[in-house]
Design a protein around this motif. Structure first.
Motif, PDB file in Angstrom:
ATOM      1  N   GLU A 104       0.826  -1.198   0.000  1.00 27.77           N
ATOM      2  CA  GLU A 104       0.000   0.000   0.000  1.00 27.77           C
ATOM      3  C   GLU A 104       0.863   1.252   0.000  1.00 27.77           C
ATOM      4  N   TRP A 149     -10.375  -3.249   0.495  1.00 28.58           N
ATOM      5  CA  TRP A 149      -9.744  -2.411   1.518  1.00 28.58           C
ATOM      6  C   TRP A 149     -10.464  -2.624   2.848  1.00 28.58           C
ATOM      7  N   CYS A 184      -4.816  -3.251   2.311  1.00 29.92           N
ATOM      8  CA  CYS A 184      -5.193  -3.814   1.014  1.00 29.92           C
ATOM      9  C   CYS A 184      -5.382  -5.321   1.158  1.00 29.92           C
TER      10      CYS A 184
END
Length: 121
Positions: A6, A36, A96
């Motif tokens: 990320e 997410w 993520c």
């Protein structure tokens, strides 16, 4: 080995915007749904958004609907989260995720290390 990295977190004032990115490697990016999650201090990790393998289907937590937009670029093996109208309660570590299948409701299989988002009032 699947890797999720990320980037894009930081400090922003309330009402501002940030765009998070997640670069994926280690398997065929375009075959799997992505998502997410976030975790605020003292709280449990919570779902934020998810996107199907082809980008045609998305889902959002009620708390971010209308403010956040999830997207992906399969040619770049990258997923994004555009966050607008940020609020102090959006402050969290954002993770993520790569999922087990291509459908937007498939379960999480891999996690990134996270990126900090801090929204000041």
């Amino acid at each position: 080995q699947v890797q999720l990295v990320e980037s894009g977190g930081g400090l922003v004032q309330a009402g501002g915007s940030l765009r998070l990115s997640c670069a994926a490697s280690g398997r065929t990016f375009s075959a799997y749904a992505m998502g997410w999650f976030r975790q605020a201090p003292g709280k449990e990790r919570e779902f934020v958004a998810a996107i199907s393998w082809d980008g045609d289907s998305t889902e959002y937590a009620d708390s971010v609907k209308g403010r956040f937009t999830i997207s992906r670029d399969n040619a770049k093996n990258t997923m994004y989260l555009q966050m607008n109208s940020l609020k102090p309660e959006d402050t969290a570590i954002y993770y993520c995720t790569s999922h087990r299948r291509g459908g937007v409701q498939s379960s999480v299989q891999y996690w990134g290390q996270g990126t900090q988002v801090t929204v000041s009032s």
